[in-house]
Design a protein around this motif. Structure first.
Motif, PDB file in Angstrom:
ATOM      1  N   SER A   5      60.772  38.502  10.056  1.00 40.00           N
ATOM      2  CA  SER A   5      60.829  39.698   9.216  1.00 40.00           C
ATOM      3  C   SER A   5      61.402  40.897   9.959  1.00 40.00           C
ATOM      4  O   SER A   5      61.942  41.812   9.337  1.00 40.00           O
ATOM      5  N   ARG A   6      61.324  40.905  11.278  1.00 40.80           N
ATOM      6  CA  ARG A   6      61.855  42.016  12.063  1.00 40.80           C
ATOM      7  C   ARG A   6      63.265  41.740  12.596  1.00 40.80           C
ATOM      8  O   ARG A   6      63.849  42.585  13.263  1.00 40.80           O
ATOM      9  N   GLY A   7      63.765  40.539  12.350  1.00 39.00           N
ATOM     10  CA  GLY A   7      65.110  40.198  12.812  1.00 39.00           C
ATOM     11  C   GLY A   7      65.169  39.893  14.298  1.00 39.00           C
ATOM     12  O   GLY A   7      66.187  40.120  14.942  1.00 39.00           O
ATOM     13  N   ILE A   8      64.075  39.374  14.844  1.00 41.34           N
ATOM     14  CA  ILE A   8      64.012  39.069  16.279  1.00 41.34           C
ATOM     15  C   ILE A   8      64.307  37.589  16.495  1.00 41.34           C
ATOM     16  O   ILE A   8      63.675  36.729  15.895  1.00 41.34           O
ATOM     17  N   SER A   9      65.272  37.303  17.364  1.00 39.85           N
ATOM     18  CA  SER A   9      65.652  35.920  17.648  1.00 39.85           C
ATOM     19  C   SER A   9      65.024  35.462  18.958  1.00 39.85           C
ATOM     20  O   SER A   9      64.556  36.272  19.757  1.00 39.85           O
ATOM     21  N   VAL A  10      65.035  34.145  19.159  1.00 39.03           N
ATOM     22  CA  VAL A  10      64.491  33.538  20.377  1.00 39.03           C
ATOM     23  C   VAL A  10      65.621  32.788  21.065  1.00 39.03           C
ATOM     24  O   VAL A  10      66.244  31.907  20.475  1.00 39.03           O
ATOM     25  N   ASN A  11      65.876  33.156  22.327  1.00 33.25           N
ATOM     26  CA  ASN A  11      66.915  32.482  23.109  1.00 33.25           C
ATOM     27  C   ASN A  11      66.442  32.332  24.543  1.00 33.25           C
ATOM     28  O   ASN A  11      66.100  33.332  25.195  1.00 33.25           O
ATOM     29  N   GLN A  12      66.400  31.108  25.036  1.00 34.08           N
ATOM     30  CA  GLN A  12      66.049  30.786  26.418  1.00 34.08           C
ATOM     31  C   GLN A  12      64.750  31.457  26.859  1.00 34.08           C
ATOM     32  O   GLN A  12      64.672  32.085  27.914  1.00 34.08           O
ATOM     33  N   GLY A  13      63.738  31.364  26.022  1.00 31.99           N
ATOM     34  CA  GLY A  13      62.415  31.867  26.372  1.00 31.99           C
ATOM     35  C   GLY A  13      62.223  33.364  26.226  1.00 31.99           C
ATOM     36  O   GLY A  13      61.190  33.896  26.609  1.00 31.99           O
ATOM     37  N   CYS A  14      63.214  34.050  25.685  1.00 30.83           N
ATOM     38  CA  CYS A  14      63.128  35.511  25.536  1.00 30.83           C
ATOM     39  C   CYS A  14      63.301  35.914  24.070  1.00 30.83           C
ATOM     40  O   CYS A  14      63.900  35.184  23.283  1.00 30.83           O
ATOM     41  N   LEU A  15      62.805  37.095  23.745  1.00 31.75           N
ATOM     42  CA  LEU A  15      62.953  37.658  22.405  1.00 31.75           C
ATOM     43  C   LEU A  15      64.070  38.692  22.419  1.00 31.75           C
ATOM     44  O   LEU A  15      64.160  39.507  23.341  1.00 31.75           O
ATOM     45  N   TYR A  16      64.909  38.653  21.377  1.00 38.16           N
ATOM     46  CA  TYR A  16      66.043  39.580  21.300  1.00 38.16           C
ATOM     47  C   TYR A  16      66.127  40.228  19.931  1.00 38.16           C
ATOM     48  O   TYR A  16      65.943  39.570  18.907  1.00 38.16           O
ATOM     49  N   LEU A  17      66.410  41.514  19.943  1.00 42.53           N
ATOM     50  CA  LEU A  17      66.772  42.248  18.744  1.00 42.53           C
ATOM     51  C   LEU A  17      68.254  42.539  18.906  1.00 42.53           C
ATOM     52  O   LEU A  17      68.643  43.394  19.699  1.00 42.53           O
ATOM     53  N   ARG A  18      69.069  41.761  18.199  1.00 45.04           N
ATOM     54  CA  ARG A  18      70.514  41.706  18.445  1.00 45.04           C
ATOM     55  C   ARG A  18      70.727  41.302  19.898  1.00 45.04           C
ATOM     56  O   ARG A  18      70.337  40.246  20.308  1.00 45.04           O
ATOM     57  N   ASP A  19      71.287  42.169  20.747  1.00 48.67           N
ATOM     58  CA  ASP A  19      71.527  41.779  22.137  1.00 48.67           C
ATOM     59  C   ASP A  19      70.596  42.500  23.107  1.00 48.67           C
ATOM     60  O   ASP A  19      70.821  42.499  24.308  1.00 48.67           O
TER      61      ASP A  19
END
Length: 198
Positions: A24-38
């Motif tokens: 709902s906040r647009g937060i992605s998961v990549n390589q064990g970290c949370l990202y909001l866009r970049d």
């Protein structure tokens, strides 16, 4: 999309809450970290925002990255900018139409026909048709929409409520009257244009 995530996390209610919070906040998961866009989001701050244990957030990330189908979804989530709160400050009008469940297409088509009929200058359109959230159609218009448009929108079958946010709601805070930008697409005329007409 939430149906898919709920199915995978149905046996883990706290982790499902965390995944829904990310989505709902647009937060992605990549390589064990949370990202909001970049931009990387600290896991401890995200845990505080959801009022959950930081360890549970780490466990949820491991679960996400351990399943290819969930990882592919959660790595592509992106946040969409929502200018609806600041649009009235720039002199624009925001119209939000809440539709009954199952009437999204009918309300969308009917409202677009009405806006086209009256030649409303639309700057942005957003719609959401979800079984869980509200079904809404939100449009931002350059300046005000004629009152007769609202009378026609109310007649559309499936319209539950119409909410209008207008620059006249708060005239003391219009940015285009106070900001330093000389040529602005939201202004009716800039200093440069006024000089040309004098």
């Amino acid at each position: 999309m939430l149906l898919i995530l709920e199915e995978y996390f149905k046996d883990y209610p706290v982790k499902r809450k965390i995944v829904e919070g990310m989505y709902s906040r647009g937060i992605s998961v990549n390589q064990g970290c949370l990202y909001l866009r970049d931009i990387e989001i600290p896991i401890s701050e995200f845990a505080k925002a959801l009022n959950v244990n930081r360890r549970t957030v780490y466990d949820t990330i491991k679960l996400i990255e351990g399943r290819e189908e969930i990882r592919s979804v959660m790595s592509l989530i992106d946040s969409a900018p929502d200018i609806c709160r600041i649009a009235p400050l720039m002199g624009d009008q925001v119209v939000t139409i809440r539709a009954k469940q199952g009437y999204f297409s009918k309300v969308l088509n009917g409202s677009m026909d009405t806006f086209r009929k009256y030649g409303c200058y639309m700057k942005e359109l957003y719609g959401r048709n979800s079984y869980k959230d509200e079904t809404i159609i939100r449009a931002i218009f350059h300046k005000s929409v004629p009152a007769k448009v609202f009378a026609e929108l109310e007649k559309i079958d499936g319209v539950r409520q119409i909410i209008m946010s207008s620059p006249s709601d708060n005239p003391d805070y219009l940015l285009c009257e106070k900001c330093l930008v000389k040529i602005c697409p939201s202004k009716l005329s800039s200093d440069l244009q006024q000089e040309e007409y004098i």
